[in-house]
Design a protein around this motif. Structure first.
Motif, short mmCIF file in Angstrom:
data_model
loop_
_atom_site.label_atom_id
_atom_site.label_comp_id
_atom_site.label_asym_id
_atom_site.label_seq_id
_atom_site.Cartn_x
_atom_site.Cartn_y
_atom_site.Cartn_z
N PHE A 157 0.80 -1.23 0.00
CA PHE A 157 0.00 0.00 0.00
C PHE A 157 0.83 1.28 0.00
O PHE A 157 0.34 2.33 -0.37
N ILE A 158 2.11 1.16 0.38
CA ILE A 158 2.90 2.40 0.37
C ILE A 158 3.18 2.89 -1.07
O ILE A 158 2.96 4.07 -1.36
N PRO A 159 3.54 2.00 -2.01
CA PRO A 159 3.69 2.49 -3.39
C PRO A 159 2.41 3.13 -3.92
O PRO A 159 2.43 4.10 -4.66
N LEU A 207 -1.52 10.04 -0.90
CA LEU A 207 -1.90 9.83 0.51
C LEU A 207 -0.69 9.65 1.41
O LEU A 207 -0.79 9.72 2.63
N ILE A 208 0.47 9.42 0.80
CA ILE A 208 1.69 9.18 1.57
C ILE A 208 2.01 10.36 2.50
O ILE A 208 2.56 10.18 3.59
N HIS A 209 1.62 11.57 2.07
CA HIS A 209 1.91 12.75 2.91
C HIS A 209 1.13 12.66 4.21
O HIS A 209 1.66 12.90 5.29
N ALA A 221 21.97 -3.82 10.99
CA ALA A 221 21.69 -4.97 10.13
C ALA A 221 20.21 -5.34 10.31
O ALA A 221 19.74 -5.52 11.43
N GLU A 222 19.50 -5.42 9.17
CA GLU A 222 18.05 -5.73 9.20
C GLU A 222 17.83 -7.22 9.01
O GLU A 222 18.64 -7.89 8.36
N GLY A 223 16.78 -7.73 9.57
CA GLY A 223 16.35 -9.10 9.27
C GLY A 223 17.19 -10.19 9.89
O GLY A 223 17.35 -11.25 9.28
N ILE A 224 17.70 -9.93 11.13
CA ILE A 224 18.49 -10.98 11.79
C ILE A 224 17.51 -12.00 12.35
O ILE A 224 16.64 -11.67 13.17
N GLU A 225 17.68 -13.22 11.87
CA GLU A 225 16.73 -14.24 12.30
C GLU A 225 17.41 -15.33 13.13
O GLU A 225 16.72 -16.08 13.83
N THR A 226 18.74 -15.41 13.01
CA THR A 226 19.42 -16.48 13.76
C THR A 226 20.55 -15.90 14.61
O THR A 226 21.07 -14.81 14.32
N GLY A 243 15.58 -7.74 14.03
CA GLY A 243 15.14 -8.93 13.33
C GLY A 243 14.29 -9.80 14.23
O GLY A 243 14.14 -9.54 15.42
N TYR A 244 13.68 -10.80 13.60
CA TYR A 244 12.76 -11.66 14.34
C TYR A 244 13.48 -12.40 15.48
O TYR A 244 12.83 -12.86 16.43
N LEU A 245 14.84 -12.52 15.38
CA LEU A 245 15.58 -13.16 16.47
C LEU A 245 15.30 -12.43 17.79
O LEU A 245 15.16 -13.07 18.85
N LYS A 304 9.60 -9.40 16.64
CA LYS A 304 8.88 -8.93 15.45
C LYS A 304 8.38 -7.52 15.74
O LYS A 304 8.38 -7.12 16.91
N PRO A 305 7.92 -6.78 14.74
CA PRO A 305 7.28 -5.48 15.05
C PRO A 305 6.06 -5.73 15.93
O PRO A 305 5.29 -6.66 15.67
N ILE A 306 5.91 -4.95 17.02
CA ILE A 306 4.83 -5.18 17.99
C ILE A 306 4.10 -3.87 18.30
O ILE A 306 4.67 -2.78 18.10
N1 LIG Z 1 11.41 -11.60 7.00
C1 LIG Z 1 11.82 -10.79 7.97
N2 LIG Z 1 11.40 -9.49 7.91
C2 LIG Z 1 11.84 -8.68 8.91
C3 LIG Z 1 12.64 -9.11 9.95
N3 LIG Z 1 12.89 -8.02 10.75
C4 LIG Z 1 12.22 -6.98 10.20
N4 LIG Z 1 11.55 -7.37 9.10
C5 LIG Z 1 10.72 -6.59 8.18
O1 LIG Z 1 11.58 -5.78 7.43
C6 LIG Z 1 10.96 -4.56 7.11
C7 LIG Z 1 11.83 -3.45 7.57
O2 LIG Z 1 11.41 -2.28 7.16
P1 LIG Z 1 11.95 -1.51 5.90
O3 LIG Z 1 13.13 -2.16 5.34
O4 LIG Z 1 12.06 -0.08 6.28
O5 LIG Z 1 10.81 -1.69 4.81
C8 LIG Z 1 9.54 -1.16 5.07
C9 LIG Z 1 9.42 0.25 4.63
O6 LIG Z 1 10.14 0.50 3.46
C10 LIG Z 1 8.00 0.33 4.34
N5 LIG Z 1 7.29 0.94 5.43
C11 LIG Z 1 6.77 0.37 6.53
N6 LIG Z 1 6.23 1.32 7.31
C12 LIG Z 1 6.47 2.49 6.69
C13 LIG Z 1 6.19 3.87 6.98
O7 LIG Z 1 5.63 4.21 8.02
N7 LIG Z 1 6.57 4.81 6.08
C14 LIG Z 1 7.21 4.49 4.94
N8 LIG Z 1 7.55 5.45 4.09
N9 LIG Z 1 7.50 3.23 4.64
C15 LIG Z 1 7.15 2.24 5.51
O8 LIG Z 1 7.49 -0.94 4.11
C16 LIG Z 1 8.56 -1.86 4.20
C17 LIG Z 1 8.12 -3.16 4.68
O9 LIG Z 1 7.71 -3.08 5.96
P2 LIG Z 1 7.36 -4.37 6.79
O10 LIG Z 1 6.51 -5.24 5.95
O11 LIG Z 1 6.83 -3.88 8.05
O12 LIG Z 1 8.68 -5.06 6.98
C18 LIG Z 1 9.62 -4.58 7.83
C19 LIG Z 1 9.86 -5.62 8.91
O13 LIG Z 1 8.71 -6.21 9.38
C20 LIG Z 1 13.08 -10.48 9.97
O14 LIG Z 1 13.80 -10.93 10.83
N10 LIG Z 1 12.66 -11.28 8.99
#
Ligand SMILES: Nc1nc2c(ncn2[C@@H]2O[C@@H]3COP(=O)(O)O[C@H]4[C@@H](O)[C@H](n5cnc6c(=O)[nH]c(N)nc65)O[C@@H]4COP(=O)(O)O[C@H]3[C@H]2O)c(=O)[nH]1
Length: 780
Positions: free
Chosen positions: A571-573, A580-582, A729-734, A751-753, A756-758
């Protein structure tokens, strides 16, 4: 003088004609009026005449009834019936009293006269036993059974009608009483001639009238002076069929008698009077030669006038006319020119002189029709300049127009003479190739158009590189009418834009369902924002060394009641496209800063907020919003991290750099997100005031399986160090990933390790637990 001449000739004739017409109309009106008045008065005079007759007859009958009644009470009558009642026989007193009675009756009959005519033609007394006692005409026959003897015993008097040999007889009957007992009936037969005389006093042989007394038993003819052709042979009845429709007819009841007086009068003939229709027609006919004469005079006069006018036309007038004629011709020529100009303007674009949208579509439809007949294929290319809006805003509208003109020239020069180029509006162009063999040939056309934009544009002594995107659709594969082909080429164009622009693409049917879903999401996103269905979740960012939460990344979450969870990547794109992004960005910023400010008392953590590059289009406004939010929420500026993606770096402008510099000065952190996925140009990194770099989770994820990714991550970490940037570092799972990163001096990780987002509440609880643990450690 001229006026007088004109009046004497033409006007005089017209006035004469008008007066004559008026005169005729007047005559017609007056005579018509006169005729109807005449008829009315004739009618009322005749009515009065007949009414007089009936009243006279009524009076006559009533007077005679009284007369007869008087007779019935005479002494002689009384004496006779007294003697009879006393039982006197004829031999004695009764015969003398019968004698006197007979004399009285005869005298009565003879003495009652009218106009020298006897009123009663016969007078008799008949006893109740139907025996004739006295008779003024003893020799004549009389049918006693006709008398209503029984009726008369109670009735007193009556006008009685009898059908006799000579027509209807009128009898006046009077009951004779002796000592209040009915003893006999006095019969006085009226003389019919007296009656008819009474009813025709005003008639003359030439009066044209017919009168008859009608009764139940038959009619008494009173008078007839109608022409014999109008009266039927049958006595007492008028032949209606032959009577003129104008015949005047009355029917009057004769009061006190059983008669109706019926009368017919021949009206005074119109032919006999001066105002008859013939007379009027005659007068009108007489007027005809006068009219014809007037018309003849008029024609002669007109001819003379025309002749005079022709002669009188001066050469000066002729010159005037010629001049006016010339002006008129000039005006007509001007109009023709402006009409054809208008027609051209209606079908062509003013700026580029290309066919406009309407004309382009007409031509596309014509090409489709042609291809249908020849079994050909038509290619439609929908061309859109990339980032034209920004170019236009930066270099100005005048230069923007110049760019469009040059684009149009390049397109016209590259296509075949049979191809059609049109401008839809803005930076959108169409190229129609009316006969294309196959899709590969279409690709060649698209490639050659793309290559037109490889050379720079020269506008106002500046060089510009502009790329373009092309969406294509083909007849008959993608549609059989112009509107569908255009819509589908547009869909294909959007896909190309989505895929990063500067390319071309064909329409395929799966695009349609994407478009449908996007439309649906678009609609629901509006509602979701309004109804507050979009929540903010927080994902902890940890110090990899101490494993303590140092920051939280704010991430949007949308749970649609029908569609379920919708990823921000979907939905962001969309929000970036529809603007609506603003709204969304402002909402996340305010919420995240509010939460982070409230968490400061638990732990001094930073909040990382994602910013779309679209939000930076209005830098000044965005800067104002950020400062406002910091002031409003009380979050220290250095506790806010702005996460931006590499796409922002490409569209860099002066105002963006100014804004970032300003925010950095305030203490706001700037992180480059998803590093490694885009252009990753190091030169950009140096230009921008970044403080952190986030390695995209795709690399972290693959580290375990791909040694190249592992070495890429190490290289990024080394490079970041050399640029003085901290790394997340994003996405650290292990645990393995975490340890590797830690060993390579990566400062932070999420990361999910770890989590998760809460939701905010849970995040706060997490912070509190961590604080409590720390306290526990300190106290123990
Ligand atoms: N598989 C996996 N995923 C992990 C892990 N740790 C974090 N993530 C996911 O990685 C994404 C990190 O956010 P991002 O790279 O900024 O990438 C974000 C960001 O670019 C965008 N986004 C989300 N919220 C906002 C916002 O408020 N504003 C804007 N402009 N973009 C947003 O959407 C993207 C996707 O967001 P999410 O789906 O929430 O996905 C988030 C998060 O849930 C992990 O260990 N494993």
């Amino acid at each position: 003088m001229k006026h007088l001449k004109w009046f004497n000739s033409k006007t005089a004739i017209i006035i004469a004609g008008a007066l004559l017409s008026a005169y005729l109309i007047l005559i017609l009106t007056v005579t018509n009026l006169g005729q109807s008045r005449l008829k009315e008065s004739q009618n009322s005079a005749l009515n009065l005449r007949v009414t007089n007759y009936t009243e006279n007859l009524s009076f006559f009958i009533a007077a005679n009834q009284k007369n007869v009644a008087n007779l019935s009470q005479k002494r002689d009558v009384n004496t006779y019936f007294s003697n009879l009642a006393a039982g006197m026989s004829l031999r004695y007193g009764l015969s003398s009293s019968l004698f006197s009675l007979t004399r009285t009756i005869e005298q009565f009959s003879l003495s009652n006269k009218m106009d020298n005519q006897q009123i009663y033609s016969r007078v008799m007394i008949v006893g109740l036993g139907e025996t004739i006692i006295v008779d003024s005409q003893p020799g004549a026959s009389f049918d006693v059974s006709q008398l209503p003897i029984k009726q008369m015993e109670t009735l007193g008097q009556k006008v009685h009608l009898v059908k006799g040999d000579h027509g209807i007889e009128v009898q006046l009957l009077q009951t004779i009483y002796h000592q209040n007992e009915a003893v006999a009936v006095l019969i006085a037969k009226l003389n019919t001639a007296v009656i008819t005389g009474l009813l025709s006093t005003q008639e003359r042989p030439d009066s044209g009238s017919y009168l008859a007394l009608e009764s139940r038993l038959g009619d008494i003819l009173v008078w007839n002076s109608l022409p014999s052709s109008m009266v039927s042979a049958k006595l007492g009845s008028v032949n209606y069929a032959k009577a003129s429709p104008k015949t005047i007819h009355f029917e009057n009841d004769v009061q006190g008698t059983p008669f109706i007086l019926k009368s017919w009068f021949e009206p005074v003939s119109e032919e006999d009077i001066f105002t008859s229709a013939w007379f009027i027609a005659g007068i009108s006919l007489l007027a005809l030669p006068v009219f014809l004469g007037l018309i003849y005079l008029m024609r002669v006069n007109n001819k003379n006038l025309i002749l005079q006018t022709q002669v009188a036309l001066s050469s000066e007038q002729q010159q005037k006319l010629a001049k006016q004629n010339g002006l008129l011709q000039q005006e007509i020529a001007k109009r023709i020119a402006s009409e054809s100009k208008l027609a051209y303007q209606a079908t062509h674009d003013e700026l580029t002189n290309l066919a406009n949208r309407t004309h382009g579509m007409t031509k596309l439809q014509a090409a489709i029709r042609n291809a249908q007949a020849k079994d050909n294929q038509v290619l439609l290319l929908f061309i859109d300049l990339d980032n034209f809006k920004q170019i236009n805003d930066t270099i100005g509208h005048h230069a923007g127009d110049e760019l469009l003109k040059q684009t149009s020239d390049r397109l016209l020069n590259s296509v075949r003479s049979t191809d059609i180029v049109a401008r839809l509006g803005g930076d959108e162009f169409l190229v129609i190739v009316p006969d294309i063999q196959h899709q590969d040939a279409a690709k060649l056309v698209a490639t050659s158009i793309l290559s037109l934009f490889e050379l720079p544009f020269h506008i106002e002594q500046q060089e510009f590189f502009v790329s373009t995107s092309i969406g294509m659709s083909m007849y008959p594969k993608d549609g059989d009418n112009a509107a569908t082909l255009l819509k589908r080429a547009d869909t294909a164009l959007y896909r190309v834009k989505d895929m990063g622009r500067n390319g071309f693409g064909f329409y395929d049917s799966s695009m349609n369902s994407n478009v449908q879903r996007n439309l649906m999401l678009n609609m629901r996103l509006h509602q979701a924002i309004q109804q507050g269905d979009i929540e903010i979740y927080y994902q902890p960012i940890l110090d990899l060394q101490s494993r303590k939460i140092v920051a939280a990344e704010a991430l949007m979450r949308w749970f649609d009641p029908e569609l379920g969870f919708i990823s921000p990547e979907d939905f962001i794109p969309l929000a970036e496209k529809n603007g609506l992004i603003h709204k969304l960005g402002d909402m996340v910023l305010l919420e995240a800063c509010t939460q982070a400010a409230s968490w400061q008392s638990i732990s001094p953590i930073t909040v990382a907020v994602n910013f779309s590059s679209v939000q930076f289009r209005y830098c000044e406004q965005l800067q104002e919003t950020i400062v406002d939010v910091l002031l409003k929420t009380g979050l220290p500026a250095n506790q806010l991290d702005m996460e931006v993606t590499e796409s922002l770096l490409i569209d860099q402008g002066h105002s963006l750099m100014k804004m970032l510099a300003y925010l950095k000065q305030l203490g706001v952190g700037l992180s480059i997100d998803d590093f490694g996925t885009g252009y990753s140009a190091l030169s950009y990194l140096q230009k921008f005031p970044f403080s952190k770099l986030k390695i995209d989770r795709a690399f972290i994820n693959k580290m375990a399986t791909s040694s190249s990714d592992e070495s890429l991550v190490s290289a990024i970490l080394a490079m970041a160090k050399s640029l003085g940037l901290k790394v997340v570092a994003e996405g650290i799972e292990t645990e393995q990933q975490a340890r590797f990163l830690q060993q390579h001096n990566c400062e932070f990780g999420q990361g999910y390790l770890f989590s998760k987002p809460i939701p905010a509440k849970e995040f706060m609880a997490l912070l509190q637990r961590e604080r409590d643990r720390k306290r526990l450690l300190l106290t123990s």
